[in-house]
Scaffold this active site. Sequence first.
Site, PDB file in Angstrom:
ATOM      1  N   TYR A  98     -23.300 -17.612  12.965  1.00 49.17           N
ATOM      2  CA  TYR A  98     -23.924 -18.656  13.775  1.00 49.17           C
ATOM      3  C   TYR A  98     -24.736 -18.059  14.923  1.00 49.17           C
ATOM      4  O   TYR A  98     -25.690 -18.674  15.396  1.00 49.17           O
ATOM      5  CB  TYR A  98     -22.863 -19.628  14.297  1.00 49.17           C
ATOM      6  CG  TYR A  98     -22.388 -20.594  13.247  1.00 49.17           C
ATOM      7  CD1 TYR A  98     -23.062 -21.795  13.017  1.00 49.17           C
ATOM      8  CD2 TYR A  98     -21.281 -20.308  12.470  1.00 49.17           C
ATOM      9  CE1 TYR A  98     -22.630 -22.681  12.053  1.00 49.17           C
ATOM     10  CE2 TYR A  98     -20.840 -21.189  11.487  1.00 49.17           C
ATOM     11  CZ  TYR A  98     -21.528 -22.366  11.279  1.00 49.17           C
ATOM     12  OH  TYR A  98     -21.110 -23.237  10.305  1.00 49.17           O
ATOM     13  N   GLU A 140     -14.667 -25.334   9.029  1.00 49.28           N
ATOM     14  CA  GLU A 140     -14.619 -24.255   8.031  1.00 49.28           C
ATOM     15  C   GLU A 140     -13.319 -23.473   8.133  1.00 49.28           C
ATOM     16  O   GLU A 140     -12.741 -23.082   7.112  1.00 49.28           O
ATOM     17  CB  GLU A 140     -15.835 -23.348   8.214  1.00 49.28           C
ATOM     18  CG  GLU A 140     -17.128 -24.034   7.789  1.00 49.28           C
ATOM     19  CD  GLU A 140     -18.366 -23.503   8.500  1.00 49.28           C
ATOM     20  OE1 GLU A 140     -18.300 -22.380   9.060  1.00 49.28           O
ATOM     21  OE2 GLU A 140     -19.384 -24.207   8.511  1.00 49.28           O
TER      22      GLU A 140
END
Length: 397
Positions: A98, A140
């Site tokens: 990310y 996740e």
Amino acid sequence: MLSPQSTEVIRATLPVVGAAIGDITTLFYRKMFDAHPELERDLFNRGNQKQGEQQKALAGAIAAFATLQLEPDSAKVDLILSRIAHKHASLGITPDQYAIVHEHLFAAIVEILGDAVTPDVAAAWDEVYWLMAETLTTMERGLYQLAGVDAGDVWRTVRISERVLQSADTVSLTLTSLDGSALPTFAPGQYLSVGVTLPDGARQIRQYSLCSIPSSADWRISVKRISGTPDGEVSNFLYNNVFEGQELSVTTPFGDLTMPDDNSPLLLASAGIGCTPMIGMLNHLVDTGAERSVSVIHADRSIADHAHRAELSTLVDKIPAATLHRWYEDLGTHVAFGSVHEGRADLQDIAVEPDTQAFLCGPMPFMLAMRASLLERDVPAQNIHYEVFGPDSWANT
């Protein structure tokens, strides 16, 4: 939740950023792939990049998430981000990635918007990004824990034990573990990722629904070769080059298109190769002796194109309260009869109970048409579920 200061900045700048978000995401991908060419080669779907579909989906997701911070709607946020989280888990995405996205996304925002990106504006959109990223990484993490794997450690090697032609363009592949042990169970409707190394050296990944009985020791997927612009490079590679005895790199199953464990009526509507998650669901219903009401809708170009045609009929026949309705654009020398129709799928003459749980899979125009028909029949929007293999442009609308 956004801070009050950032909320007001986002409210004021969302129209400008929203209008430019398509340009921003296009530039973002270019910058990221220039800096990390291995991501385009080995992780992202090159076909979707060429068509611009991935850029559109990312733009829609960011704009939708930002909008939902102004008028919070947790159910809508879950709808948008849950599907992304499952897709990320099936690719083995880890939290550190990310930061890479953040670096190049914000470089693109600054380049496209220029002086409009004041420190306050940058800080507010930075807060939106990390709020979205942290929500996804939390989801996740939960998916990885539920699957019993470390973050990103989703890949395994399996052996193809059987290859069966399901139509002229579709083969099913039965996958077994290398040591003969049972593969993990999955929820009916879920999918796995398959990674292949193509002739040019790129490692490309695609998702395929599991159409076997969830409780069985083996997995089964179906692969349809696709001609078009671009061709289905992974599916075509699998169709043309992968046979019994060979090994394949696949992931743990993920996906949020799963049936409720109750007796609510079901409507399973598919078109083309979209039949595969429905075959998995029907196998589960037969395996568990389900007696719930099930309406099965399938549309295809022709009888010859219909993959799993015989299996679909056999499974429906084994469920006491199930009915099957099929539409073919071209019946050839056959004639329409009973539940076999010529033309495009139409729910007009099919009984749909208000508490029906509907599951859709197929081309986006087909699913949107089915959704519109179901809404007209008073099926609540939250009861309409779908699967799309590729960038998701539905959840953002």
